[in-house]
Design a protein around this motif. Structure first.
Motif, PDB file in Angstrom:
ATOM      1  N   ASN A 147      40.963 -98.955 -12.834  1.00 21.87           N
ATOM      2  CA  ASN A 147      42.170 -99.741 -13.110  1.00 21.87           C
ATOM      3  C   ASN A 147      42.770-100.325 -11.832  1.00 21.87           C
ATOM      4  O   ASN A 147      42.536 -99.832 -10.728  1.00 21.87           O
ATOM      5  N   ASN A 148      43.568-101.363 -12.020  1.00 26.19           N
ATOM      6  CA  ASN A 148      44.371-101.965 -10.950  1.00 26.19           C
ATOM      7  C   ASN A 148      43.535-102.594  -9.837  1.00 26.19           C
ATOM      8  O   ASN A 148      43.874-102.494  -8.653  1.00 26.19           O
ATOM      9  N   ILE A 149      42.421-103.230 -10.219  1.00 25.49           N
ATOM     10  CA  ILE A 149      41.652-104.054  -9.288  1.00 25.49           C
ATOM     11  C   ILE A 149      41.989-105.512  -9.603  1.00 25.49           C
ATOM     12  O   ILE A 149      41.768-105.984 -10.718  1.00 25.49           O
ATOM     13  N   PHE A 150      42.529-106.223  -8.625  1.00 23.19           N
ATOM     14  CA  PHE A 150      42.969-107.607  -8.830  1.00 23.19           C
ATOM     15  C   PHE A 150      42.133-108.521  -7.937  1.00 23.19           C
ATOM     16  O   PHE A 150      42.198-108.416  -6.711  1.00 23.19           O
ATOM     17  N   SER A 151      41.341-109.407  -8.544  1.00 21.98           N
ATOM     18  CA  SER A 151      40.504-110.301  -7.742  1.00 21.98           C
ATOM     19  C   SER A 151      41.152-111.679  -7.627  1.00 21.98           C
ATOM     20  O   SER A 151      41.822-112.147  -8.551  1.00 21.98           O
ATOM     21  N   ILE A 152      40.945-112.298  -6.474  1.00 22.47           N
ATOM     22  CA  ILE A 152      41.532-113.613  -6.193  1.00 22.47           C
ATOM     23  C   ILE A 152      40.435-114.562  -5.739  1.00 22.47           C
ATOM     24  O   ILE A 152      39.413-114.140  -5.200  1.00 22.47           O
ATOM     25  N   LYS A 153      40.643-115.854  -5.959  1.00 20.89           N
ATOM     26  CA  LYS A 153      39.658-116.855  -5.574  1.00 20.89           C
ATOM     27  C   LYS A 153      39.585-116.998  -4.056  1.00 20.89           C
ATOM     28  O   LYS A 153      40.587-116.840  -3.356  1.00 20.89           O
ATOM     29  N   ILE A 154      38.389-117.314  -3.566  1.00 21.18           N
ATOM     30  CA  ILE A 154      38.206-117.580  -2.144  1.00 21.18           C
ATOM     31  C   ILE A 154      38.652-119.014  -1.873  1.00 21.18           C
ATOM     32  O   ILE A 154      38.139-119.950  -2.494  1.00 21.18           O
ATOM     33  N   PRO A 155      39.591-119.214  -0.964  1.00 22.43           N
ATOM     34  CA  PRO A 155      40.146-120.559  -0.775  1.00 22.43           C
ATOM     35  C   PRO A 155      39.277-121.440   0.118  1.00 22.43           C
ATOM     36  O   PRO A 155      38.468-120.959   0.910  1.00 22.43           O
ATOM     37  N   ASN A 156      39.472-122.740  -0.029  1.00 22.30           N
ATOM     38  CA  ASN A 156      38.953-123.702   0.934  1.00 22.30           C
ATOM     39  C   ASN A 156      40.118-124.581   1.378  1.00 22.30           C
ATOM     40  O   ASN A 156      41.268-124.350   0.979  1.00 22.30           O
ATOM     41  N   THR A 157      39.846-125.568   2.201  1.00 27.65           N
ATOM     42  CA  THR A 157      40.950-126.375   2.735  1.00 27.65           C
ATOM     43  C   THR A 157      41.670-127.147   1.637  1.00 27.65           C
ATOM     44  O   THR A 157      42.872-127.410   1.745  1.00 27.65           O
ATOM     45  N   GLU A 158      40.948-127.506   0.563  1.00 28.35           N
ATOM     46  CA  GLU A 158      41.563-128.298  -0.502  1.00 28.35           C
ATOM     47  C   GLU A 158      42.486-127.470  -1.397  1.00 28.35           C
ATOM     48  O   GLU A 158      43.535-127.940  -1.826  1.00 28.35           O
ATOM     49  N   ASN A 159      42.085-126.235  -1.699  1.00 29.16           N
ATOM     50  CA  ASN A 159      42.869-125.458  -2.675  1.00 29.16           C
ATOM     51  C   ASN A 159      43.651-124.308  -2.050  1.00 29.16           C
ATOM     52  O   ASN A 159      44.156-123.441  -2.757  1.00 29.16           O
ATOM     53  N   MET A 160      43.760-124.281  -0.718  1.00 27.67           N
ATOM     54  CA  MET A 160      44.385-123.145  -0.040  1.00 27.67           C
ATOM     55  C   MET A 160      45.815-122.899  -0.518  1.00 27.67           C
ATOM     56  O   MET A 160      46.197-121.761  -0.829  1.00 27.67           O
ATOM     57  N   LEU A 161      46.622-123.942  -0.584  1.00 24.41           N
ATOM     58  CA  LEU A 161      48.026-123.760  -0.975  1.00 24.41           C
ATOM     59  C   LEU A 161      48.139-123.251  -2.406  1.00 24.41           C
ATOM     60  O   LEU A 161      48.980-122.395  -2.709  1.00 24.41           O
ATOM     61  N   GLN A 162      47.277-123.753  -3.272  1.00 30.86           N
ATOM     62  CA  GLN A 162      47.275-123.288  -4.654  1.00 30.86           C
ATOM     63  C   GLN A 162      46.871-121.815  -4.729  1.00 30.86           C
ATOM     64  O   GLN A 162      47.467-121.031  -5.480  1.00 30.86           O
ATOM     65  N   CYS A 163      45.865-121.433  -3.938  1.00 28.86           N
ATOM     66  CA  CYS A 163      45.428-120.033  -3.913  1.00 28.86           C
ATOM     67  C   CYS A 163      46.541-119.119  -3.401  1.00 28.86           C
ATOM     68  O   CYS A 163      46.751-118.020  -3.925  1.00 28.86           O
ATOM     69  N   LEU A 164      47.248-119.563  -2.372  1.00 26.67           N
ATOM     70  CA  LEU A 164      48.353-118.764  -1.838  1.00 26.67           C
ATOM     71  C   LEU A 164      49.483-118.632  -2.857  1.00 26.67           C
ATOM     72  O   LEU A 164      50.095-117.562  -2.991  1.00 26.67           O
ATOM     73  N   LYS A 165      49.740-119.700  -3.585  1.00 25.17           N
ATOM     74  CA  LYS A 165      50.787-119.656  -4.613  1.00 25.17           C
ATOM     75  C   LYS A 165      50.431-118.647  -5.696  1.00 25.17           C
ATOM     76  O   LYS A 165      51.270-117.821  -6.103  1.00 25.17           O
ATOM     77  N   LYS A 166      49.181-118.680  -6.155  1.00 22.35           N
ATOM     78  CA  LYS A 166      48.747-117.742  -7.192  1.00 22.35           C
ATOM     79  C   LYS A 166      48.750-116.307  -6.674  1.00 22.35           C
ATOM     80  O   LYS A 166      49.075-115.368  -7.410  1.00 22.35           O
ATOM     81  N   LEU A 167      48.392-116.144  -5.397  1.00 28.41           N
ATOM     82  CA  LEU A 167      48.411-114.808  -4.807  1.00 28.41           C
ATOM     83  C   LEU A 167      49.829-114.256  -4.781  1.00 28.41           C
ATOM     84  O   LEU A 167      50.068-113.100  -5.154  1.00 28.41           O
ATOM     85  N   GLU A 168      50.791-115.078  -4.363  1.00 30.57           N
ATOM     86  CA  GLU A 168      52.167-114.573  -4.319  1.00 30.57           C
ATOM     87  C   GLU A 168      52.690-114.275  -5.722  1.00 30.57           C
ATOM     88  O   GLU A 168      53.425-113.304  -5.918  1.00 30.57           O
ATOM     89  N   GLU A 169      52.306-115.071  -6.690  1.00 33.71           N
ATOM     90  CA  GLU A 169      52.701-114.781  -8.075  1.00 33.71           C
ATOM     91  C   GLU A 169      52.158-113.427  -8.514  1.00 33.71           C
ATOM     92  O   GLU A 169      52.846-112.646  -9.182  1.00 33.71           O
ATOM     93  N   LEU A 170      50.908-113.143  -8.128  1.00 32.56           N
ATOM     94  CA  LEU A 170      50.311-111.846  -8.445  1.00 32.56           C
ATOM     95  C   LEU A 170      51.079-110.714  -7.772  1.00 32.56           C
ATOM     96  O   LEU A 170      51.397-109.694  -8.405  1.00 32.56           O
ATOM     97  N   LEU A 171      51.395-110.891  -6.492  1.00 28.57           N
ATOM     98  CA  LEU A 171      52.073-109.832  -5.749  1.00 28.57           C
ATOM     99  C   LEU A 171      53.493-109.605  -6.258  1.00 28.57           C
ATOM    100  O   LEU A 171      53.974-108.463  -6.298  1.00 28.57           O
ATOM    101  N   GLU A 172      54.173-110.663  -6.637  1.00 29.97           N
ATOM    102  CA  GLU A 172      55.520-110.508  -7.195  1.00 29.97           C
ATOM    103  C   GLU A 172      55.503-109.642  -8.448  1.00 29.97           C
ATOM    104  O   GLU A 172      56.406-108.843  -8.690  1.00 29.97           O
ATOM    105  N   LYS A 173      54.441-109.787  -9.218  1.00 28.88           N
ATOM    106  CA  LYS A 173      54.346-109.073 -10.489  1.00 28.88           C
ATOM    107  C   LYS A 173      53.770-107.664 -10.334  1.00 28.88           C
ATOM    108  O   LYS A 173      54.212-106.725 -11.010  1.00 28.88           O
ATOM    109  N   GLU A 174      52.790-107.496  -9.429  1.00 26.83           N
ATOM    110  CA  GLU A 174      52.006-106.256  -9.409  1.00 26.83           C
ATOM    111  C   GLU A 174      52.099-105.455  -8.110  1.00 26.83           C
ATOM    112  O   GLU A 174      51.441-104.425  -7.984  1.00 26.83           O
TER     113      GLU A 174
END
Length: 410
Positions: A147-174
């Motif tokens: 339980n409690n394994i949270f996987s995140i996408k590996i970012p590139n230069t194009e989607n980095m900000l989106q990946c960081l946004k989703k990561l912070e949303e995950l951390l805020e919740k979990e």
């Protein structure tokens, strides 16, 4: 004889008789240029006589102690790692494999935070022991799941900000569940991916904000592979916990876990750890020689120079042969993708490709479902050996349709 071994991997047809430098020699006396120094471990080449001499010298004194007894060799090795770790100001434990080191980091990190959750990349590789496989490819190989394994996408230069946004949303919740975030700064098995350095700087801030340990698994990138002692030093951030293996042992089974001094409780840990060979003098003697050799021979700068030369040669090939896509690398960790029109099964294509170049006397490896070819040679590889690899690559690429595609279609 091979049928007496458990078939846990697809074994090569080559039976090795001996190996020296960047070369292995089969029992049929054929020589092969090894462009991955074994399993990326023999960073000073196969059968390095000076490393063997250091091990022999130590073996004449002491090889093994019980887990509570410490040798001079281990004290020296810990001091050397502390010095090259810079502002980690690290304290270390020496173990035997990368998977064992990952297990240790997870166990102690969870205990310190009194939480069980882990964040990992969705295509990261950290080993296949039970705990480590739960964070390898999002726990793809783990059964039963943890339980409690949270996987995140590996970012590139194009989607980095989106990946960081989703990561912070995950951390805020979990974040109330999460003890550690364990990442490879260069994702080798997952496709030789190089996330933006800026991404890790932001991740470091998020880990501090949400009270989570940042763990870097530098099993493949640490101890000079990129031209720095550790890749986190080039990025400009500092992990709380650092995992090392592979090159740390120069071809022998050595790993280590480094804890940033400031995260260690003043009263020490409230759990103990015992394994048969932790902090063995044998391990210390190897680490001492590896670090001393890299420093004395100025190998970090040479790794950068050889890496630039190698990458430039791969880029020249890519301009001539469209089957090579996106050559990339840092120091002596490099790769490119195979790109073939109307082909989805790169696993079969790469098997044929690797077999053809093996016939030319060069050993390569594929990853990422066969689509990515990677190179992690010895730090002591010679320029003419890199050129030999390029020449044989070009031969296969020049005849790709006949040597590879035709056999694939058959």
């Amino acid at each position: 004889m091979i049928n007496k071994l458990l078939p846990v991997v697809s074994f090569s047809d080559i039976i090795i008789k001996l190996a020296k430098g960047s070369w292995i020699i089969s029992n049929e006396n054929k020589e092969y240029l090894d462009m991955n120094c074994g399993q990326f471990c023999s960073i000073l080449g196969h059968s390095n006589e000076f490393l063997i001499e250091a091990i022999t010298r130590n073996g004449n004194n002491i090889q093994h102690t019980n887990s509570s007894m410490i040798s001079i060799e281990i004290l020296e090795a810990a001091e050397k790692l502390n010095k090259i770790s810079g502002n980690m100001d690290a304290k270390s434990i020496f173990l035997t494999t990368g998977s064992e080191a990952v297990e240790f980091a997870l166990r102690y990190g969870k205990n310190l935070k009194q939480k069980t959750g882990i964040v990992c990349f969705d295509k990261g590789y950290h080993g296949l022991t039970y705990g480590s496989q739960t964070i390898t490819y999002s726990g793809k190989y783990a059964y039963p799941q943890i339980n409690n394994i949270f996987s995140i996408k590996i970012p590139n230069t194009e989607n980095m900000l989106q990946c960081l946004k989703k990561l912070e949303e995950l951390l805020e919740k979990e974040s109330h569940k999460i003890a550690l975030m364990i990442l490879e700064p260069i994702v080798s098995v997952g496709g030789m991916l190089f996330p933006p350095k800026e991404y890790f700087l932001e991740v470091e801030k998020l880990c501090k904000k949400y009270d989570i340990f940042l763990v870097f698994d530098e099993s493949q990138t640490g101890i000079g592979r990129t031209g720095e002692w550790f890749y986190f030093q080039e990025i400009g951030c500092t992990p709380d916990i650092l995992i090392l293996s592979k090159g740390l042992g120069g071809g022998y089974p050595v790993s280590a876990v480094l804890f940033k001094n400031e995260i260690i409780p003043e009263k020490g840990f409230n759990i103990t750890h015992y394994s048969s060979h932790q902090n063995d003098p044998f391990l210390g003697s190897i680490v001492n020689y590896i670090i001393t050799c890299i420093d004395k021979e100025l190998l970090l700068e040479k790794i950068k120079e050889k890496g630039k030369y190698f990458l430039n040669e791969l880029q020249i090939l890519a301009e001539k042969y469209p089957v090579i896509d996106s050559p990339r690398g840092k120091g002596l960790i490099l790769g490119f993708d195979l790109k073939v029109n109307n082909i989805k099964n790169y696993r079969e294509i790469s098997k044929i490709f690797l077999k053809e170049i093996e016939k030319r006397g060069v050993i390569l490896q594929a990853t990422n479902g066969g689509q990515t070819i990677r190179f992690l040679p010895s730090y002591l590889i010679k320029y003419q050996e890199i050129k030999k690899c390029i020449i044989e690559l070009e031969y296969v690429l020049k005849n790709f349709d006949n040597l590879v595609i035709k056999k694939y279609e058959e």
